[in-house]
Design an enzyme around this catalytic site. Structure first.
Site, PDB file in Angstrom:
ATOM      1  N   ALA A   9     -35.509 -24.340  12.515  1.00 51.02           N
ATOM      2  CA  ALA A   9     -35.344 -23.152  13.355  1.00 51.02           C
ATOM      3  C   ALA A   9     -33.925 -22.594  13.248  1.00 51.02           C
ATOM      4  O   ALA A   9     -33.595 -21.590  13.870  1.00 51.02           O
ATOM      5  CB  ALA A   9     -35.661 -23.495  14.816  1.00 51.02           C
ATOM      6  N   ASP A  37     -36.048 -34.022  18.280  1.00 56.30           N
ATOM      7  CA  ASP A  37     -34.744 -34.551  17.906  1.00 56.30           C
ATOM      8  C   ASP A  37     -34.915 -35.580  16.794  1.00 56.30           C
ATOM      9  O   ASP A  37     -35.688 -36.534  16.953  1.00 56.30           O
ATOM     10  CB  ASP A  37     -34.103 -35.196  19.150  1.00 56.30           C
ATOM     11  N   TYR A 161     -16.576 -33.450  10.713  1.00 54.28           N
ATOM     12  CA  TYR A 161     -17.808 -32.889  10.159  1.00 54.28           C
ATOM     13  C   TYR A 161     -17.990 -33.312   8.701  1.00 54.28           C
ATOM     14  O   TYR A 161     -19.064 -33.767   8.290  1.00 54.28           O
ATOM     15  CB  TYR A 161     -17.774 -31.366  10.295  1.00 54.28           C
ATOM     16  N   ARG A 229     -12.882 -19.169  -1.666  1.00 53.02           N
ATOM     17  CA  ARG A 229     -14.167 -19.760  -1.305  1.00 53.02           C
ATOM     18  C   ARG A 229     -15.248 -19.148  -2.191  1.00 53.02           C
ATOM     19  O   ARG A 229     -15.032 -18.142  -2.862  1.00 53.02           O
ATOM     20  CB  ARG A 229     -14.530 -19.457   0.169  1.00 53.02           C
TER      21      ARG A 229
HETATM   22  N1  NAD Z   1     -23.805 -22.660   6.977  1.00 55.12           N
HETATM   23  C1  NAD Z   1     -23.086 -23.150   5.976  1.00 55.12           C
HETATM   24  O1  NAD Z   1     -22.246 -22.471   5.391  1.00 55.12           O
HETATM   25  C2  NAD Z   1     -23.298 -24.569   5.518  1.00 55.12           C
HETATM   26  C3  NAD Z   1     -22.478 -25.050   4.481  1.00 55.12           C
HETATM   27  C4  NAD Z   1     -22.666 -26.342   4.049  1.00 55.12           C
HETATM   28  C5  NAD Z   1     -23.660 -27.131   4.598  1.00 55.12           C
HETATM   29  N2  NAD Z   1     -24.433 -26.650   5.612  1.00 55.12           N
HETATM   30  C6  NAD Z   1     -25.479 -27.528   6.155  1.00 55.12           C
HETATM   31  O2  NAD Z   1     -26.700 -26.806   6.230  1.00 55.12           O
HETATM   32  C7  NAD Z   1     -27.495 -27.320   7.276  1.00 55.12           C
HETATM   33  C8  NAD Z   1     -28.010 -26.166   8.141  1.00 55.12           C
HETATM   34  O3  NAD Z   1     -26.902 -25.507   8.717  1.00 55.12           O
HETATM   35  P1  NAD Z   1     -26.989 -24.066   9.388  1.00 55.12           P
HETATM   36  O4  NAD Z   1     -25.794 -23.325   8.934  1.00 55.12           O
HETATM   37  O5  NAD Z   1     -28.331 -23.507   9.182  1.00 55.12           O
HETATM   38  O6  NAD Z   1     -26.746 -24.443  10.912  1.00 55.12           O
HETATM   39  P2  NAD Z   1     -27.633 -24.113  12.220  1.00 55.12           P
HETATM   40  O7  NAD Z   1     -26.858 -24.631  13.368  1.00 55.12           O
HETATM   41  O8  NAD Z   1     -28.061 -22.694  12.229  1.00 55.12           O
HETATM   42  O9  NAD Z   1     -28.931 -24.981  11.984  1.00 55.12           O
HETATM   43  C9  NAD Z   1     -28.982 -26.344  12.276  1.00 55.12           C
HETATM   44  C10 NAD Z   1     -30.279 -26.593  12.995  1.00 55.12           C
HETATM   45  O10 NAD Z   1     -30.391 -28.007  13.200  1.00 55.12           O
HETATM   46  C11 NAD Z   1     -30.911 -28.225  14.490  1.00 55.12           C
HETATM   47  N3  NAD Z   1     -30.495 -29.555  14.938  1.00 55.12           N
HETATM   48  C12 NAD Z   1     -29.251 -29.991  15.225  1.00 55.12           C
HETATM   49  N4  NAD Z   1     -29.279 -31.263  15.631  1.00 55.12           N
HETATM   50  C13 NAD Z   1     -30.577 -31.658  15.578  1.00 55.12           C
HETATM   51  C14 NAD Z   1     -31.241 -32.873  15.873  1.00 55.12           C
HETATM   52  N5  NAD Z   1     -30.562 -33.945  16.327  1.00 55.12           N
HETATM   53  N6  NAD Z   1     -32.584 -32.929  15.702  1.00 55.12           N
HETATM   54  C15 NAD Z   1     -33.284 -31.834  15.272  1.00 55.12           C
HETATM   55  N7  NAD Z   1     -32.696 -30.651  14.986  1.00 55.12           N
HETATM   56  C16 NAD Z   1     -31.360 -30.572  15.134  1.00 55.12           C
HETATM   57  C17 NAD Z   1     -30.328 -27.116  15.343  1.00 55.12           C
HETATM   58  O11 NAD Z   1     -31.115 -26.892  16.509  1.00 55.12           O
HETATM   59  C18 NAD Z   1     -30.337 -25.935  14.384  1.00 55.12           C
HETATM   60  O12 NAD Z   1     -31.516 -25.164  14.516  1.00 55.12           O
HETATM   61  C19 NAD Z   1     -26.640 -28.326   8.021  1.00 55.12           C
HETATM   62  O13 NAD Z   1     -27.003 -29.619   7.589  1.00 55.12           O
HETATM   63  C20 NAD Z   1     -25.230 -27.991   7.559  1.00 55.12           C
HETATM   64  O14 NAD Z   1     -24.389 -29.130   7.601  1.00 55.12           O
HETATM   65  C21 NAD Z   1     -24.275 -25.381   6.093  1.00 55.12           C
END
Ligand code: NAD
Ligand code: ZN
Length: 331
Positions: A9, A37, A161, A229
């Protein structure tokens, strides 16, 4: 393929869900936003029957507000991954694609004219306070030329992180070895695009700028704006996940792939392009800094292109134009 998408989501997860459905797969969302979770072994076990692969996007993201967040990062990202992998082992699910991150590398690749490839340590507070943002050669103190990091570059996480993202990979590698499962970590660069969360201490720089513009304010660019970046579009990242899920897995191992556009830009340039596309005020360069930020980090994503046949489709100017007009999540 039935794919459990943890964090489905969220920003990237929701695009992965859409991309999977678009390819005729059956995504199943598992997200805290729906009360599910990954740290809850029972809930994960209940979600796994019939699942062919897990696409693990769930995590707490960003630099956070300081060390006070450490317990929550470790809990969500590492405890969560351990619980998920244990349940996968029990259920016999043997395919994992993990949302990795470039943050595992720390400072990017640098070359000194006299000493070749060097690995500068964290920047000193005195240097940052004095506006000396470029890391220097640890041997001679001379200026360095930044380059592209490959997957075999030694890791060097610089904040909580980053440490938890690296531990996720190590856990997944241990899981793969002991179960014979196949794991892929897509080390995303700076992902941006529609649905990006609005600015919080946990958001990415593109979201800070976009949120400022939405308030009618100038984007505030830290340091001198020269940080390099790779801004990769969220639909390209979603496509990389689908490619990794569809590829045949290397059993018993984790393979890491840098996932970037291949086109480095500076943060200052991104702010200018986005502000212009939005029709907002010119960015302001503030000289502020955040401890734990690295100066330059840009990836070489050639392995992903050659081994998985993926390539970034959304160009920088086009992607930023779309992002300027898109809604952020939470807006
Ligand atoms: N956005 C970026 O630039 C970026 C860069 C590198 C890596 N990432 C990785 O990509 C992934 C997604 O990131 P995003 O940017 O979409 O962030 P986001 O916060 O939009 O999405 C993360 C989702 O994980 C869910 N979540 C968090 N803890 C949880 C748990 N314990 N159980 C179930 N669901 C849980 C949250 O509710 C959220 O919907 C992450 O693993 C992040 O580390 C993102
Ligand atoms: Zn040197």
């Amino acid at each position: 393929m039935r794919v459990l998408v943890t964090g489905g989501a969220g920003f990237i997860g929701s695009h992965v869900v859409e991309a999977l459905a678009g390819r005729g797969h059956e995504p199943v969302v598992f997200d805290l936003r729906d009360g599910l979770d990954v740290r809850d072994a029972g809930a994960v076990a209940a979600a796994l029957p019939g699942v062919d692969a897990v696409c693990h996007q769930a995590a707490m993201v960003g630099l956070g507000t300081g060390f006070g967040d450490a317990v929550e990062y470790v809990s969500r990202n590492d405890l969560g991954t351990a619980v998920l992998l244990t349940a996968m082992a029990d259920a016999g699910v043997r395919r994992l694609v993990l949302a990795g991150s470039m943050v595992v590398y720390g400072e990017g690749r640098y070359e000194c004219a006299g000493h070749g490839v060097v690995r500068p340590g964290p920047r000193a507070v005195e240097d940052l306070d004095a506006g000396r943002f470029e890391p220097r050669c640890p041997r001679c103190g001379e200026e360095l030329t930044p380059g592209l990091v490959g997957e075999d570059t030694p890791v060097d996480p610089r904040n909580v992180y980053a440490t938890t993202k690296l531990a996720q990979e190590h856990l997944a590698a241990a899981w793969a070895r002991s179960t014979g499962g196949g794991a892929v970590s897509l080390r995303y660069h700076n992902v941006y695009g529609p649905g990006m969360p609005r600015d919080t201490p946990y958001a990415g720089v593109a979201s800070f700028f976009r949120s400022a513009l939405a308030r009618g304010e100038a984007p505030r660019v830290f340091e001198d704006g020269g940080q390099r970046r790779d801004f990769v579009h969220v639909r390209d990242v979603a496509a990389a996940n689908v490619a990794a899920l569809e590829a045949s897995a290397r059993e018993g191992a984790l393979i890491a792939y840098n996932t970037g556009s291949g086109e480095p830009h500076t943060v200052g340039e991104m702010a200018r392009v986005l502000a212009a596309a939005y029709g907002g005020p010119e960015p302001v360069v503030t000289g502020e800094y955040r401890l734990g930020d690295v100066r330059h980090i840009t990836a070489d994503s050639a392995r992903l292109r050659t081994e998985l046949g993926w390539k970034a489709e959304v160009g920088f100017a086009e992607g930023m134009r779309e992002f300027a007009a898109a809604r952020l999540s939470g807006e």
